[in-house]
Design a protein around this motif. Sequence first.
Motif, PDB file in Angstrom:
ATOM      1  N   VAL A  41      51.837  35.875  43.631  1.00 39.96           N
ATOM      2  CA  VAL A  41      51.350  36.584  42.339  1.00 39.96           C
ATOM      3  C   VAL A  41      51.736  35.772  40.933  1.00 39.96           C
ATOM      4  CG1 VAL A  41      51.179  38.752  41.311  1.00 39.96           C
ATOM      5  CG2 VAL A  41      51.027  38.677  43.759  1.00 39.96           C
ATOM      6  N   LEU A  45      49.449  34.127  38.263  1.00 45.11           N
ATOM      7  CA  LEU A  45      49.190  34.447  36.860  1.00 45.11           C
ATOM      8  C   LEU A  45      49.474  33.355  36.005  1.00 45.11           C
ATOM      9  CD1 LEU A  45      50.628  38.146  37.292  1.00 45.11           C
ATOM     10  CD2 LEU A  45      48.218  37.433  37.263  1.00 45.11           C
ATOM     11  N   CYS A  54      44.722  43.026  37.035  1.00 43.23           N
ATOM     12  CA  CYS A  54      46.177  44.034  37.412  1.00 43.23           C
ATOM     13  C   CYS A  54      46.875  43.021  38.625  1.00 43.23           C
ATOM     14  CB  CYS A  54      46.179  45.065  37.688  1.00 43.23           C
ATOM     15  SG  CYS A  54      44.937  45.795  39.282  1.00 43.23           S
ATOM     16  N   ALA A  55      47.906  43.074  38.704  1.00 43.42           N
ATOM     17  CA  ALA A  55      48.639  42.574  39.752  1.00 43.42           C
ATOM     18  C   ALA A  55      49.789  43.572  39.915  1.00 43.42           C
ATOM     19  CB  ALA A  55      49.490  41.264  39.344  1.00 43.42           C
ATOM     20  N   TYR A 110      48.548  38.552  29.790  1.00 41.82           N
ATOM     21  CA  TYR A 110      48.897  38.877  30.984  1.00 41.82           C
ATOM     22  C   TYR A 110      48.173  40.214  31.424  1.00 41.82           C
ATOM     23  CZ  TYR A 110      51.666  34.858  32.126  1.00 41.82           C
ATOM     24  OH  TYR A 110      52.236  33.521  32.194  1.00 41.82           O
ATOM     25  N   CYS A 113      50.760  44.425  35.126  1.00 41.20           N
ATOM     26  CA  CYS A 113      51.451  44.173  36.317  1.00 41.20           C
ATOM     27  C   CYS A 113      52.544  45.378  36.736  1.00 41.20           C
ATOM     28  CB  CYS A 113      52.075  42.874  36.117  1.00 41.20           C
ATOM     29  SG  CYS A 113      51.338  41.582  35.492  1.00 41.20           S
ATOM     30  N   LEU A 115      55.564  45.717  39.016  1.00 40.74           N
ATOM     31  CA  LEU A 115      56.571  44.944  39.625  1.00 40.74           C
ATOM     32  C   LEU A 115      57.506  45.988  40.314  1.00 40.74           C
ATOM     33  CD1 LEU A 115      57.397  42.391  36.907  1.00 40.74           C
ATOM     34  CD2 LEU A 115      55.718  42.195  38.847  1.00 40.74           C
ATOM     35  N   ALA A 148      53.979  44.400  31.905  1.00 42.62           N
ATOM     36  CA  ALA A 148      54.715  44.272  33.091  1.00 42.62           C
ATOM     37  C   ALA A 148      55.352  45.621  33.282  1.00 42.62           C
ATOM     38  CB  ALA A 148      55.533  43.207  33.246  1.00 42.62           C
TER      39      ALA A 148
END
Length: 159
Positions: A41, A45, A54-55, A110, A113, A115, A148
């Motif tokens: 991921v 990215l 999104c991630a 970005y 995200c 995490l 993030a």
Amino acid sequence: RERKPTTFTDVVACARTLVASGLVRADSLALEGRSAGGLLVGATLNRAPELFACALASVPFLDAAGTLQDGALPLTANEWEEFGNPNEVGGHAAVLGFSPVHNVVPRARYPACLLLPALNDARTGFWEAHKFAIAIRSNGAGVEGGAAAEKEEKEDAAG
């Protein structure tokens, strides 16, 4: 290990093909990975942050260059075969080339995200997600286009 970066460029190529074929729009494409999948991921990215909406990365392995230096960590010495040994000159350059926290693109926007580090995972430290989040948040692009977020998991991720 010399071909490890191909993993990340292949994902980018697949995402671009999905968008180009009209099967999906870039504003609805997501990435998800856990542990070494979190490395996928993060590295993906860094190669094409604009391709994804999104991630999600759970217990993500995002500081490859830092973590792989410690051969005392569980599984680390075994992973040198796949990723390279950053304690060796050639291995260090190779791992540094795809380590997500070391390759955040300056001023790139970005996607959002999420995490999810685990506090009790012996293989992937919770700080790896924090370091990646900080790198994204401080890359000079601002947070309007995505930021993030981090949430620590209480359970042991190894189980």
